[in-house]
Design a protein around this motif. Sequence first.
Motif, PDB file in Angstrom:
ATOM      1  N   TRP A 252      11.684  11.383  -5.734  1.00 57.28           N
ATOM      2  CA  TRP A 252      12.885  11.604  -6.558  1.00 57.28           C
ATOM      3  C   TRP A 252      12.508  11.899  -8.002  1.00 57.28           C
ATOM      4  N   VAL A 253      11.616  11.107  -8.558  1.00 59.50           N
ATOM      5  CA  VAL A 253      11.266  11.275  -9.968  1.00 59.50           C
ATOM      6  C   VAL A 253      10.205  12.364 -10.171  1.00 59.50           C
ATOM      7  N   GLY A 254       9.416  12.630  -9.136  1.00 55.17           N
ATOM      8  CA  GLY A 254       8.413  13.682  -9.238  1.00 55.17           C
ATOM      9  C   GLY A 254       7.098  13.244  -9.849  1.00 55.17           C
ATOM     10  N   ASP A 255       6.902  11.938 -10.027  1.00 55.86           N
ATOM     11  CA  ASP A 255       5.680  11.447 -10.665  1.00 55.86           C
ATOM     12  C   ASP A 255       5.380  10.033 -10.186  1.00 55.86           C
ATOM     13  N   PRO A 256       4.355   9.867  -9.320  1.00 56.64           N
ATOM     14  CA  PRO A 256       4.018   8.515  -8.850  1.00 56.64           C
ATOM     15  C   PRO A 256       3.668   7.559  -9.986  1.00 56.64           C
ATOM     16  N   GLY A 257       3.156   8.083 -11.096  1.00 56.41           N
ATOM     17  CA  GLY A 257       2.793   7.255 -12.240  1.00 56.41           C
ATOM     18  C   GLY A 257       3.985   6.697 -12.999  1.00 56.41           C
ATOM     19  N   ALA A 258       5.182   7.143 -12.653  1.00 56.65           N
ATOM     20  CA  ALA A 258       6.385   6.672 -13.347  1.00 56.65           C
ATOM     21  C   ALA A 258       6.828   5.291 -12.872  1.00 56.65           C
ATOM     22  N   VAL A 259       6.292   4.829 -11.738  1.00 57.75           N
ATOM     23  CA  VAL A 259       6.659   3.513 -11.224  1.00 57.75           C
ATOM     24  C   VAL A 259       5.982   2.450 -12.089  1.00 57.75           C
ATOM     25  N   VAL A 260       6.792   1.628 -12.747  1.00 53.11           N
ATOM     26  CA  VAL A 260       6.301   0.597 -13.657  1.00 53.11           C
ATOM     27  C   VAL A 260       6.151  -0.744 -12.936  1.00 53.11           C
ATOM     28  N   ASP A 261       7.090  -1.044 -12.033  1.00 57.73           N
ATOM     29  CA  ASP A 261       7.081  -2.302 -11.299  1.00 57.73           C
ATOM     30  C   ASP A 261       7.764  -2.067  -9.965  1.00 57.73           C
ATOM     31  N   TYR A 262       7.256  -2.724  -8.916  1.00 57.10           N
ATOM     32  CA  TYR A 262       7.809  -2.535  -7.580  1.00 57.10           C
ATOM     33  C   TYR A 262       7.634  -3.832  -6.808  1.00 57.10           C
ATOM     34  N   ARG A 263       8.747  -4.373  -6.334  1.00 55.22           N
ATOM     35  CA  ARG A 263       8.721  -5.641  -5.599  1.00 55.22           C
ATOM     36  C   ARG A 263       9.640  -5.545  -4.387  1.00 55.22           C
ATOM     37  N   VAL A 264       9.208  -6.139  -3.283  1.00 52.88           N
ATOM     38  CA  VAL A 264      10.048  -6.194  -2.079  1.00 52.88           C
ATOM     39  C   VAL A 264       9.830  -7.523  -1.380  1.00 52.88           C
ATOM     40  N   ARG A 265      10.758  -7.820  -0.489  1.00 56.22           N
ATOM     41  CA  ARG A 265      10.574  -8.888   0.492  1.00 56.22           C
ATOM     42  C   ARG A 265      10.651  -8.227   1.855  1.00 56.22           C
ATOM     43  N   PHE A 266       9.747  -8.617   2.721  1.00 53.05           N
ATOM     44  CA  PHE A 266       9.739  -8.083   4.071  1.00 53.05           C
ATOM     45  C   PHE A 266      10.678  -8.925   4.924  1.00 53.05           C
ATOM     46  N   SER A 267      11.718  -8.303   5.482  1.00 50.88           N
ATOM     47  CA  SER A 267      12.723  -9.062   6.219  1.00 50.88           C
ATOM     48  C   SER A 267      12.616  -8.893   7.727  1.00 50.88           C
ATOM     49  N   ALA A 268      12.016  -7.816   8.190  1.00 50.83           N
ATOM     50  CA  ALA A 268      11.832  -7.594   9.627  1.00 50.83           C
ATOM     51  C   ALA A 268      10.723  -6.563   9.799  1.00 50.83           C
ATOM     52  N   PRO A 269      10.000  -6.646  10.900  1.00 53.42           N
ATOM     53  CA  PRO A 269       8.928  -5.674  11.121  1.00 53.42           C
ATOM     54  C   PRO A 269       9.474  -4.327  11.594  1.00 53.42           C
ATOM     55  N   VAL A 270       8.684  -3.289  11.358  1.00 53.41           N
ATOM     56  CA  VAL A 270       8.963  -1.968  11.920  1.00 53.41           C
ATOM     57  C   VAL A 270       8.194  -1.903  13.239  1.00 53.41           C
ATOM     58  N   VAL A 271       8.928  -1.935  14.337  1.00 53.17           N
ATOM     59  CA  VAL A 271       8.329  -1.899  15.667  1.00 53.17           C
ATOM     60  C   VAL A 271       8.021  -0.446  16.013  1.00 53.17           C
ATOM     61  N   VAL A 272       6.756  -0.204  16.430  1.00 53.51           N
ATOM     62  CA  VAL A 272       6.305   1.165  16.688  1.00 53.51           C
ATOM     63  C   VAL A 272       5.928   1.303  18.166  1.00 53.51           C
ATOM     64  N   PRO A 273       6.855   1.806  18.992  1.00 50.17           N
ATOM     65  CA  PRO A 273       6.549   1.977  20.410  1.00 50.17           C
ATOM     66  C   PRO A 273       5.473   3.043  20.621  1.00 50.17           C
ATOM     67  N   ASP A 274       4.809   2.951  21.754  1.00 50.79           N
ATOM     68  CA  ASP A 274       3.758   3.908  22.097  1.00 50.79           C
ATOM     69  C   ASP A 274       4.381   5.055  22.890  1.00 50.79           C
TER      70      ASP A 274
ATOM     71  N   ASP B 214      13.182  -3.704  -5.291  1.00 57.15           N
ATOM     72  CA  ASP B 214      13.534  -3.228  -6.628  1.00 57.15           C
ATOM     73  C   ASP B 214      12.357  -2.509  -7.272  1.00 57.15           C
ATOM     74  N   VAL B 215      12.648  -1.368  -7.866  1.00 63.20           N
ATOM     75  CA  VAL B 215      11.637  -0.558  -8.511  1.00 63.20           C
ATOM     76  C   VAL B 215      12.100  -0.254  -9.938  1.00 63.20           C
ATOM     77  N   ILE B 216      11.215  -0.446 -10.897  1.00 62.25           N
ATOM     78  CA  ILE B 216      11.482  -0.027 -12.269  1.00 62.25           C
ATOM     79  C   ILE B 216      10.704   1.270 -12.496  1.00 62.25           C
ATOM     80  N   VAL B 217      11.428   2.296 -12.940  1.00 66.19           N
ATOM     81  CA  VAL B 217      10.850   3.631 -13.087  1.00 66.19           C
ATOM     82  C   VAL B 217      11.033   4.092 -14.533  1.00 66.19           C
ATOM     83  N   ALA B 218       9.968   4.604 -15.129  1.00 65.37           N
ATOM     84  CA  ALA B 218      10.038   5.200 -16.465  1.00 65.37           C
ATOM     85  C   ALA B 218      10.389   6.682 -16.301  1.00 65.37           C
ATOM     86  N   LEU B 219      11.500   7.072 -16.875  1.00 64.92           N
ATOM     87  CA  LEU B 219      11.944   8.467 -16.764  1.00 64.92           C
ATOM     88  C   LEU B 219      11.712   9.205 -18.081  1.00 64.92           C
ATOM     89  N   GLY B 220      11.499  10.501 -17.985  1.00 63.22           N
ATOM     90  CA  GLY B 220      11.261  11.330 -19.173  1.00 63.22           C
ATOM     91  C   GLY B 220      12.523  11.561 -19.952  1.00 63.22           C
TER      92      GLY B 220
END
Length: 146
Positions: free
Chosen positions: A78-100, A140-146
């Motif tokens: 969305w922002v076009g710059d991976p370096g713009a992410v200042v802080d990023y935090r999550v809680r894992f609430s459920a696994p992503v199940v990957v069938p074969d 939650d992600v904190i992003v520095a925008l131009g």
Amino acid sequence: MPGTTAVRVRYDEVEVGDLLPEATYPVQRLNLVMYAGASGDFNPIHWNERFAKSVGLPDVIAHGMLTMALAGRLVTDWVGDPGAVVDYRVRFSAPVVVPDDDKGAEVTVGGTVKEKLDGGRVLVNLTATSDGTKVLTRADVIVALG
């Protein structure tokens, strides 16, 4: 894995409540093997179906940090710059199940601008689901925008 087109976003163009374009990212067993090699996380719950089921999981599951990275990708695209992410935090609430199978799993990610902060930064809250289940909370992600 296909993603969205990168778009440069400016602070003065963003308003609280703005939605980031939703994206869906496929996850197959091959992606888990590649991620294991890159991260060094070879826990068998991420590649061995028999082991995963023996410890009470429904099947092989994606690495939590891979799931977090996919959700973060929505913001960096969305922002076009991976370096713009200042802080990023999550809680894992459920696994992503990957069938074969040929389809594997999908992680669908959306985002909302929750707050405009000082210094040209914004707080974005992400939602991430797989197979109808919320897999991240308090994303939650904190992003520095131009």
